[in-house]
Design a protein around this motif. Structure first.
Motif, mmCIF file in Angstrom:
data_model
loop_
_atom_site.group_PDB
_atom_site.id
_atom_site.type_symbol
_atom_site.label_atom_id
_atom_site.label_comp_id
_atom_site.label_asym_id
_atom_site.label_seq_id
_atom_site.Cartn_x
_atom_site.Cartn_y
_atom_site.Cartn_z
ATOM 1 N N GLY A 197 0.802 -1.213 0.000
ATOM 2 C CA GLY A 197 0.000 0.000 0.000
ATOM 3 C C GLY A 197 0.834 1.261 0.000
ATOM 4 O O GLY A 197 0.407 2.295 -0.484
ATOM 5 N N ASP A 198 2.048 1.191 0.573
ATOM 6 C CA ASP A 198 2.940 2.347 0.608
ATOM 7 C C ASP A 198 4.360 1.824 0.742
ATOM 8 O O ASP A 198 4.592 0.695 1.195
ATOM 9 N N ASP A 210 1.350 -3.020 4.221
ATOM 10 C CA ASP A 210 0.226 -3.668 3.561
ATOM 11 C C ASP A 210 -0.918 -2.672 3.376
ATOM 12 O O ASP A 210 -1.099 -1.756 4.178
ATOM 13 N N SER A 211 -1.718 -2.879 2.315
ATOM 14 C CA SER A 211 -2.798 -1.942 1.997
ATOM 15 C C SER A 211 -3.952 -2.021 2.982
ATOM 16 O O SER A 211 -4.711 -1.048 3.117
ATOM 17 N N GLN A 212 -4.118 -3.152 3.698
ATOM 18 C CA GLN A 212 -5.234 -3.304 4.630
ATOM 19 C C GLN A 212 -4.858 -3.961 5.944
ATOM 20 O O GLN A 212 -5.506 -3.719 6.959
ATOM 21 N N SER A 237 -6.018 1.629 5.624
ATOM 22 C CA SER A 237 -4.838 1.972 4.829
ATOM 23 C C SER A 237 -3.932 2.857 5.685
ATOM 24 O O SER A 237 -4.404 3.655 6.494
#
Length: 502
Positions: A197-198, A210-212, A237
């Motif tokens: 995610g970043d 991680d995105s979640q 997020s």
């Protein structure tokens, strides 16, 4: 025999043209965000029964059309058999509902909805447009919607006719209607160990969040990955900011500190959507009039600042420079610059009623000397935090930021026909325009603002970072490194595979 589950969905040109939805073609399995719009019953509308989970957000006082009064509009999420769809309606509803309208494939930035199916039919949708005499606008002519069977949706939808002065009425393709078989699809593959995610780098250590999931992964120069699990909830997020000894992670659920070799811990309970690091110093920017500035011992210094929304943060030597927006209720927003050095000293600049550049474009900080960019303009920042000379780029990028010794920007790939020509490319370049829509990622020299290199990526506003070797990393189609030669595809770093190996 069990009846197959099917769905007819209209996909408007913007969702295909901007790359949100792959151009549907017969026989292919596609998945995308879905919306259901209530409409009067006609030959091509459907009546559905579904469970509506109403949103707890306030309704919107919405415009309903030309010369029509505004009305309150509510929203929620519909759950059907094999699909979910976002919903908006002018009558408040909840629970099991029966609705008439049409399904639309849409951009996914504002909806958690989803559908997945095999395409069994594609019909090109055309609408008639008319330009009234002495007018530069075009209006849809009711009653002239047509559908035509095709093998696949076009990659791009032509709108050049709107630029011609000799036309006053045209029929134009505006999207496609697809029939989906929700049963004739392979199983959804399991979620990878990590979905990036970043990304952020310090020295030769790369950190990926991680995105979640509440998990962040460190990757050392030998490509050894280590996972750190945060004591936070699933489904949020978050952003990650690397330091020499670890990283900071912030989001709506607070601020966390990860030190290499130690268990992560929560530091701050309020949301931290913005921040920046200089060495071991980290400035957290919650939506408040006090920002905590952390040092190597993780002890915060409280920094008092004017209340406002943080638009952009950049590092300028041993200082953080923040562009803050004061949103007004009955007037245009104003901006001001705030400088915070690593000792916690603060300089607040005067209010700026306007920032040069295209109205509606998001401003951001980058460059050496530091500038405020807005679309195709770059305004120098003076020592008193006011704006000086304005430089004009040869193009009109719509996103950008600061990374290492460069300014990065995102724009549509050029084809030489617009007013900007081939910029930021040096001249005509051949590339495959039949592939899924990509955007052009370009590095500009931080001082001269001249293009250094460009590469195609699948992201419109990616996280960008640079490591100690000068490698620029982005989170686009996963974590990728930017090549040194222009118009070469980025190199993939399979973070999930590295984590699984370790």
């Amino acid at each position: 025999m069990t009846r197959r589950r099917t769905l007819a969905v209209q996909i408007d040109e913007i969702a295909i043209g901007d790359g949100e939805i792959v151009p549907p073609s017969l026989g292919h399995v596609i998945e995308f965000p879905l919306r259901f719009v209530e409409q009067p019953s006609t030959a091509d509308t459907v009546t559905i029964r579904a469970l509506l989970e109403a949103s707890n957000r306030d309704p919107i006082f919405q415009y309903t059309g030309h010369d029509s009064p505004r009305r309150w509009e509510w929203n929620g999420l519909l759950r059907g058999d094999g699909w979910t769809a976002s919903w908006r309606g002018f009558t408040p509803r909840t629970g099991h509902v029966e609705l008439t309208g049409r399904f639309y494939g849409v951009m996914g930035y504002d909806t958690p909805s989803y559908v997945r199916g095999r395409v069994t039919r594609v019909q090109l949708v055309s609408e008639r447009y008319r330009r009234p005499p002495e007018s530069h606008g075009w209006n849809v002519v009711p009653g002239h919607r047509t559908l035509r069977d095709v093998e696949a949706a076009p990659r791009f939808f032509d709108n050049d006719m709107f630029m011609r002065d000799d036309l006053f009425e045209v029929d134009r393709a505006v999207g496609v209607v697809v029939d989906l078989d929700l049963d004739d699809v392979p199983p959804v593959p399991p979620r990878p160990t990590i979905v990036p995610g970043d990304v952020s780098a310090s020295g030769e250590m790369l950190w990926v969040i991680d995105s979640q999931l509440p998990a962040v992964v460190s990757i050392d120069p030998n490509r050894v990955a280590h996972e750190y699990v945060l004591p936070g909830p699933i489904g949020h997020s978050r952003h990650v900011w690397a330091t020499p000894t670890g990283c900071w992670v912030g989001g709506h659920d607070g601020l966390y500190r990860c030190v290499i070799g130690e268990e992560p811990r929560k530091i701050f309970d309020r949301p931290v959507p913005q921040g920046a690091a200089i060495g071991e110093h980290f400035l957290a920017c919650p939506s408040a009039a006090t920002w905590p500035l952390y040092n190597q011992d993780n002890e915060p210094v409280e920094v008092d600042v004017p209340d406002g929304y943080v638009r952009s943060i950049a590092v300028d030597g041993e200082s953080f420079v923040v562009l803050a927006e004061q949103r007004q209720t009955d007037a245009a927003s104003t901006y001001r610059l705030i400088r915070v050095n690593v000792s916690g000293d603060v300089i607040v600049g005067p209010e700026m009623p306007t920032i040069p550049g295209r109205r509606g474009a998001s401003p951001y900080l980058a460059g050496t000397p530091l500038r405020i960019f807005r679309s195709g303009t770059a305004s120098r920042i003076l020592p008193d935090l006011t704006l000086g000379a304005v430089e004009q780029l040869d193009g009109d990028p719509f996103h950008g930021g600061q990374v290492g010794d460069f300014v990065w920007i995102i724009d549509h790939p050029p084809d030489g026909t617009s007013r900007t020509g081939w910029w930021p490319l040096p001249g005509p370049v051949d590339y495959d325009r039949t592939r899924r829509q990509f955007w052009l990622f370009t590095l500009l020299d931080a001082a001269t603002l001249e293009p250094v290199m460009s590469t195609p990526i699948f992201a419109t506003n990616p996280p960008v970072t640079a490591d100690g070797k000068g490698i620029v990393w982005v989170r686009a189609a996963g974590v990728q490194s930017i090549p040194t030669e222009s118009m070469q595809w980025p190199d993939d770093l399979d973070v999930a595979a590295l984590l699984d190996e370790n």
